[in-house]
Motif scaffolding. Structure first.
Motif, PDB file in Angstrom:
ATOM      1  N   CYS A 183       1.129  -1.712  -0.073  1.00  0.00           N
ATOM      2  CA  CYS A 183      -0.205   0.136   0.364  1.00  0.00           C
ATOM      3  C   CYS A 183       1.089   0.755   0.002  1.00  0.00           C
ATOM      4  CB  CYS A 183      -0.975  -0.181   1.106  1.00  0.00           C
ATOM      5  SG  CYS A 183      -2.566  -1.441   1.511  1.00  0.00           S
ATOM      6  N   GLU A 188      -2.422   8.303  -0.929  1.00  0.00           N
ATOM      7  CA  GLU A 188      -2.948   7.414  -1.302  1.00  0.00           C
ATOM      8  C   GLU A 188      -3.173   6.146  -0.103  1.00  0.00           C
ATOM      9  OE1 GLU A 188       1.089   5.998  -2.785  1.00  0.00           O
ATOM     10  OE2 GLU A 188      -0.411   7.849  -1.645  1.00  0.00           O
ATOM     11  N   GLU A 192      -6.068   3.314  -0.310  1.00  0.00           N
ATOM     12  CA  GLU A 192      -5.736   1.720  -1.273  1.00  0.00           C
ATOM     13  C   GLU A 192      -5.827   0.886   0.381  1.00  0.00           C
ATOM     14  OE1 GLU A 192      -1.877  -0.174  -3.163  1.00  0.00           O
ATOM     15  OE2 GLU A 192      -1.701   1.884  -2.628  1.00  0.00           O
ATOM     16  N   MET A 233      -2.611   4.583  -8.575  1.00  0.00           N
ATOM     17  CA  MET A 233      -3.422   4.246  -7.381  1.00  0.00           C
ATOM     18  C   MET A 233      -4.434   3.464  -7.590  1.00  0.00           C
ATOM     19  SD  MET A 233      -5.381   4.564  -3.890  1.00  0.00           S
ATOM     20  CE  MET A 233      -6.329   5.426  -4.736  1.00  0.00           C
ATOM     21  N   LEU A 237      -5.408  -0.650  -8.587  1.00  0.00           N
ATOM     22  CA  LEU A 237      -6.280  -0.819  -8.226  1.00  0.00           C
ATOM     23  C   LEU A 237      -7.440  -1.355  -9.240  1.00  0.00           C
ATOM     24  CD1 LEU A 237      -6.805   1.279  -4.383  1.00  0.00           C
ATOM     25  CD2 LEU A 237      -6.114  -1.080  -5.474  1.00  0.00           C
TER      26      LEU A 237
END
Length: 255
Positions: A183, A188, A192, A233, A237
């Motif tokens: 992470c 962020e 996350e 991020m 993801l």
């Protein structure tokens, strides 16, 4: 009765506060937290000498109630939170309440967050903001872009807000997650870690909480660097969601 006593003895929370050059606000924030009697871990994320000295003074002033962990290099909010969570688990705590150092959170809600964490000890308890007039309009609107990405990347509306830094982590579960998944180290992180938590099928509780912007006027959000990291991020993801799509859909459809 015996089961209740056992559960209570197993619930051992600590408050973790990441700090980076918030020497003007941290004294007020810390005093506000300490009203509720929980131990506090301050994580100094490579702050300046001025802030470092303030933190050392607070640790000494509240000896036995406040501990201090110093990171020699500034790594970002996420790096500080991760270090604090690991330290808290190693020290034998079961849960960690994360709050920001700048005083933006309504810490009167700590007992409610603790109550929910105690009742649902496996759940990640996440605050979702109720803003006052101090919130910058662009920040308020920009959050919805992240909300949309989170809804896409989790294929659910389970989480109401992933950017609020007021939450309670079950330490065993979150440290295990952090050992297996990378992470981010900066702003962020808050989003996350929640998405990855949901991907694991772990429980979430959402609680409303008042938020205002901040009492010392200091923000460490870098409009260029942090927005780039947050965009990366979300892209990472998204592709992670695609890899997990069959499992996420089976879960959603209860197949």
């Amino acid at each position: 009765m015996a089961e209740s006593v056992l559960a209570e003895s197993a619930f051992k929370p600590i408050v973790v506060i990441p700090v980076y050059n918030h020497e003007e606000a941290i004294s007020v924030t810390l005093a506000d937290v300490l009203r509720f009697g929980y131990p506090v871990l301050l994580v100094d994320d490579g702050s300046s000498a001025k802030c470092r000295d303030v933190l050392v003074g607070l640790r000494d002033q509240y000896a036995g109630r406040v501990s201090l962990m110093r990171l020699e290099q500034n790594g970002g909010k996420g790096a500080a939170v991760k270090a604090g969570l690991r330290q808290a688990l190693e020290a034998g705590y079961s849960h960690a309440v994360q709050v920001d150092a700048d005083g933006q959170h309504d810490l009167d809600d700590i007992p409610l967050f603790m109550e929910v964490a105690y009742s649902s000890p496996e759940a990640l308890v996440i605050g979702y903001p109720r803003y006052d007039e101090s919130v910058p309009t662009h920040r308020y609107l920009a959050r919805y872009l992240t909300h949309i990405w989170v809804w896409i990347n989790t294929l659910s509306f389970l989480v109401k807000d992933t950017m609020c830094g007021f939450r309670v982590y079950p330490l065993t579960q979150v440290v295990s997650l952090l050992q297996e998944d990378c992470c981010g180290d900066r702003m962020e992180f808050d989003t996350e870690v929640v998405v990855r938590w949901v991907w694991r099928g772990l429980a979430v509780e959402n609680l409303p909480t008042k938020v205002h912007y901040p009492i010392d006027g200091v923000s460490h959000f870098n409009a260029v660097k942090d927005n780039v990291l947050i965009s990366r991020m979300h892209a990472k993801l998204f592709f992670g969601m695609l890899l997990r799509l069959p499992r996420l859909m089976r879960k959603k459809l209860n197949v």
